[in-house]
Design a protein around this motif. Structure first.
Motif, PDB file in Angstrom:
ATOM      1  N   ARG A 296       1.311   1.700   3.737  1.00 37.69           N
ATOM      2  CA  ARG A 296       0.904   2.403   2.759  1.00 37.69           C
ATOM      3  C   ARG A 296       1.815   3.268   2.270  1.00 37.69           C
ATOM      4  NH1 ARG A 296      -3.872   6.388   4.513  1.00 37.69           N
ATOM      5  NH2 ARG A 296      -2.186   7.405   5.579  1.00 37.69           N
ATOM      6  N   THR A 297       1.956   3.286   0.872  1.00 38.84           N
ATOM      7  CA  THR A 297       2.920   3.701   0.170  1.00 38.84           C
ATOM      8  C   THR A 297       2.673   4.310  -1.088  1.00 38.84           C
ATOM      9  OG1 THR A 297       4.497   2.237   1.081  1.00 38.84           O
ATOM     10  CG2 THR A 297       5.384   3.520  -0.762  1.00 38.84           C
ATOM     11  N   ASP A 298       2.930   5.395  -1.463  1.00 38.08           N
ATOM     12  CA  ASP A 298       2.488   6.294  -2.833  1.00 38.08           C
ATOM     13  C   ASP A 298       1.012   5.985  -3.021  1.00 38.08           C
ATOM     14  OD1 ASP A 298       4.870   7.032  -2.990  1.00 38.08           O
ATOM     15  OD2 ASP A 298       5.587   5.440  -4.166  1.00 38.08           O
ATOM     16  N   GLY A 299       0.143   6.161  -1.878  1.00 39.29           N
ATOM     17  CA  GLY A 299      -1.412   5.885  -2.067  1.00 39.29           C
ATOM     18  C   GLY A 299      -1.976   4.684  -2.391  1.00 39.29           C
ATOM     19  N   LEU A 300      -0.889   3.407  -2.129  1.00 40.47           N
ATOM     20  CA  LEU A 300      -1.420   2.155  -2.312  1.00 40.47           C
ATOM     21  C   LEU A 300      -1.321   1.618  -0.905  1.00 40.47           C
ATOM     22  CD1 LEU A 300      -2.374   0.047  -4.260  1.00 40.47           C
ATOM     23  CD2 LEU A 300       0.060  -0.632  -4.419  1.00 40.47           C
ATOM     24  N   THR A 301      -2.338   0.939  -0.432  1.00 35.15           N
ATOM     25  CA  THR A 301      -2.384   0.220   0.887  1.00 35.15           C
ATOM     26  C   THR A 301      -2.381  -1.392   0.624  1.00 35.15           C
ATOM     27  OG1 THR A 301      -3.594   2.218   1.558  1.00 35.15           O
ATOM     28  CG2 THR A 301      -3.638   0.235   2.871  1.00 35.15           C
ATOM     29  N   VAL A 302      -1.548  -1.750   1.507  1.00 31.77           N
ATOM     30  CA  VAL A 302      -1.592  -3.279   1.543  1.00 31.77           C
ATOM     31  C   VAL A 302      -1.489  -3.552   2.764  1.00 31.77           C
ATOM     32  CG1 VAL A 302      -0.366  -5.547   1.040  1.00 31.77           C
ATOM     33  CG2 VAL A 302       0.387  -3.425  -0.268  1.00 31.77           C
ATOM     34  N   LEU A 303      -2.741  -4.477   3.231  1.00 29.62           N
ATOM     35  CA  LEU A 303      -3.067  -5.015   4.526  1.00 29.62           C
ATOM     36  C   LEU A 303      -2.897  -6.399   4.844  1.00 29.62           C
ATOM     37  CD1 LEU A 303      -6.090  -3.490   6.891  1.00 29.62           C
ATOM     38  CD2 LEU A 303      -5.920  -5.838   6.250  1.00 29.62           C
ATOM     39  N   CYS A 304      -2.775  -6.933   5.949  1.00 30.95           N
ATOM     40  CA  CYS A 304      -2.698  -8.254   6.309  1.00 30.95           C
ATOM     41  C   CYS A 304      -3.459  -8.416   7.852  1.00 30.95           C
ATOM     42  CB  CYS A 304      -1.653  -8.888   5.839  1.00 30.95           C
ATOM     43  SG  CYS A 304      -0.380  -8.804   7.182  1.00 30.95           S
ATOM     44  N   MET A 305      -4.101  -9.580   7.901  1.00 30.32           N
ATOM     45  CA  MET A 305      -4.389  -9.929   9.186  1.00 30.32           C
ATOM     46  C   MET A 305      -3.678 -11.164   9.654  1.00 30.32           C
ATOM     47  SD  MET A 305      -7.951 -11.134  11.115  1.00 30.32           S
ATOM     48  CE  MET A 305      -7.920 -12.811  10.571  1.00 30.32           C
ATOM     49  N   ALA A 306      -2.755 -11.119  10.743  1.00 26.31           N
ATOM     50  CA  ALA A 306      -2.267 -12.222  11.084  1.00 26.31           C
ATOM     51  C   ALA A 306      -2.148 -12.832  12.420  1.00 26.31           C
ATOM     52  CB  ALA A 306      -0.292 -11.731  10.736  1.00 26.31           C
ATOM     53  N   ASP A 307      -1.771 -14.067  12.680  1.00 28.75           N
ATOM     54  CA  ASP A 307      -1.952 -14.245  14.166  1.00 28.75           C
ATOM     55  C   ASP A 307      -0.744 -13.581  14.963  1.00 28.75           C
ATOM     56  OD1 ASP A 307      -0.971 -16.313  16.557  1.00 28.75           O
ATOM     57  OD2 ASP A 307      -3.019 -17.054  16.036  1.00 28.75           O
ATOM     58  N   GLU A 308      -1.287 -13.281  16.263  1.00 29.18           N
ATOM     59  CA  GLU A 308      -0.068 -12.415  17.096  1.00 29.18           C
ATOM     60  C   GLU A 308       1.079 -13.230  17.181  1.00 29.18           C
ATOM     61  OE1 GLU A 308      -1.746 -12.130  20.901  1.00 29.18           O
ATOM     62  OE2 GLU A 308      -1.807 -14.012  21.304  1.00 29.18           O
ATOM     63  N   THR A 309       1.233 -14.487  17.070  1.00 25.50           N
ATOM     64  CA  THR A 309       2.435 -15.274  17.155  1.00 25.50           C
ATOM     65  C   THR A 309       3.417 -14.999  15.796  1.00 25.50           C
ATOM     66  OG1 THR A 309       1.421 -17.099  15.999  1.00 25.50           O
ATOM     67  CG2 THR A 309       1.425 -17.012  18.408  1.00 25.50           C
ATOM     68  N   ALA A 310       2.828 -14.377  14.896  1.00 25.73           N
ATOM     69  CA  ALA A 310       3.715 -13.903  13.775  1.00 25.73           C
ATOM     70  C   ALA A 310       4.604 -12.638  13.866  1.00 25.73           C
ATOM     71  CB  ALA A 310       2.922 -13.700  12.606  1.00 25.73           C
ATOM     72  N   ALA A 311       4.392 -11.899  15.108  1.00 24.39           N
ATOM     73  CA  ALA A 311       5.344 -10.761  15.535  1.00 24.39           C
ATOM     74  C   ALA A 311       5.182  -9.787  14.410  1.00 24.39           C
ATOM     75  CB  ALA A 311       6.704 -11.246  15.628  1.00 24.39           C
ATOM     76  N   ARG A 312       6.215  -9.169  14.004  1.00 25.56           N
ATOM     77  CA  ARG A 312       5.957  -8.031  12.919  1.00 25.56           C
ATOM     78  C   ARG A 312       6.867  -8.158  11.927  1.00 25.56           C
ATOM     79  NH1 ARG A 312       8.130  -2.859  16.361  1.00 25.56           N
ATOM     80  NH2 ARG A 312       9.566  -4.409  16.896  1.00 25.56           N
ATOM     81  N   ARG A 313       8.046  -8.839  11.890  1.00 25.31           N
ATOM     82  CA  ARG A 313       8.965  -8.737  10.935  1.00 25.31           C
ATOM     83  C   ARG A 313       8.380  -9.825   9.512  1.00 25.31           C
ATOM     84  NH1 ARG A 313      12.759 -11.422  13.028  1.00 25.31           N
ATOM     85  NH2 ARG A 313      12.190 -13.470  12.333  1.00 25.31           N
ATOM     86  N   MET A 314       7.843 -10.806   9.981  1.00 24.68           N
ATOM     87  CA  MET A 314       7.195 -11.492   8.682  1.00 24.68           C
ATOM     88  C   MET A 314       6.045 -11.005   8.211  1.00 24.68           C
ATOM     89  SD  MET A 314       4.689 -13.817   8.100  1.00 24.68           S
ATOM     90  CE  MET A 314       4.261 -15.017   9.458  1.00 24.68           C
ATOM     91  N   PRO A 315       4.951 -10.449   8.860  1.00 22.41           N
ATOM     92  CA  PRO A 315       3.899  -9.920   8.019  1.00 22.41           C
ATOM     93  C   PRO A 315       4.371  -8.578   7.290  1.00 22.41           C
ATOM     94  CG  PRO A 315       3.351 -10.382  10.235  1.00 22.41           C
ATOM     95  CD  PRO A 315       4.792 -10.495  10.058  1.00 22.41           C
ATOM     96  N   PHE A 316       5.215  -7.749   7.900  1.00 19.83           N
ATOM     97  CA  PHE A 316       5.375  -6.664   7.191  1.00 19.83           C
ATOM     98  C   PHE A 316       6.364  -6.892   6.082  1.00 19.83           C
ATOM     99  CE2 PHE A 316       4.067  -4.080  10.475  1.00 19.83           C
ATOM    100  CZ  PHE A 316       3.424  -3.051   9.800  1.00 19.83           C
TER     101      PHE A 316
END
Length: 220
Positions: free
Chosen positions: A57-77
């Motif tokens: 969430r940045t400046d009131g705008l939220t972006v959300l995704c659901m990923a498989d746990e194998t995707a870790a953190r770097r790629m989804p963010f």
């Protein structure tokens, strides 16, 4: 597909979303939007079963995704950062007054394309590695979804695994076709090289024979 679902929202108002499989992630995502504490910028992740809901969430705008746990953190963010930049660049101030699903017809296609890219294209992860992990992501703790949703409110996450298997099969076939094409071109190049080599040998032999036939006449 590593990223299965994504949305862009202003507060709890969803402006665009896309799902790569049959799932109730949309319903759970709306619960998360309503329960995220405070109004400040944030990066959070919530796990449920084998899937993780990543939120930026940045400046009131939220972006959300659901990923498989194998995707870790770097790629989804990295995906969320990319989507945020594209959305703001495309719609500007209209983001603050748009109605629910006001950008869905156009931007759902962008979500689909970028989900496919970040999930399946090796170049996406290479680029992210070159950029380095975002400092905010390093500090993101993956918490259980019970942290934001009370057990009585939490829905069971349903994901159509058949659709995922079909997607994997499609990617396998695509990779197999690419491999066959690569092998075919390699064989073509090898054949051309062999033909060229044979022609060179024939030319050398003919030149040697002609030179040998011409030598007696020169001695006379």
């Amino acid at each position: 597909m590593a990223i299965l679902y994504a949305l862009v929202a202003r507060g709890s108002v969803v402006l665009a979303e896309f799902s790569g499989t049959s799932t109730n992630a949309s319903t759970i995502s709306r619960q998360i939007l309503e329960k995220i504490p405070g109004d400040s910028d944030t990066h959070v992740s919530y796990s449920q079963d084998r899937y993780i809901f990543h939120v930026k969430r940045t400046d009131g705008l939220t972006v959300l995704c659901m990923a498989d746990e194998t995707a870790a953190r770097r790629m989804p963010f990295a995906f969320l950062e990319d989507i945020h930049q594209r959305f703001v660049r495309t719609y500007g101030r209209a983001v603050h007054s748009a109605q629910a699903y006001g950008m869905n017809d156009e931007f759902s296609r962008v979500l689909s394309q970028q989900m496919e890219y970040y999930s399946n294209d090796p170049n996406a992860d290479r680029i992210n590695r070159l950029k380095g992990e975002m400092s905010q992501v390093r500090n993101v703790m993956i918490e259980n979804i019970d942290k934001v949703l009370e057990r009585g409110d939490r829905l069971e996450l349903l994901v159509d695994k058949t659709a995922n298997m079909q997607g994997n099969t499609f990617r396998f076939r695509k990779q197999a076709r690419r491999f066959r094409s690569t092998v075919w071109w390699r064989n073509v190049k090898l054949t051309v090289a062999l033909i060229f080599l044979v022609l060179v040998v024939i030319y050398v032999v003919l030149a040697f024979v002609c030179h040998g036939l011409a030598l007696p006449s020169c001695l006379k």
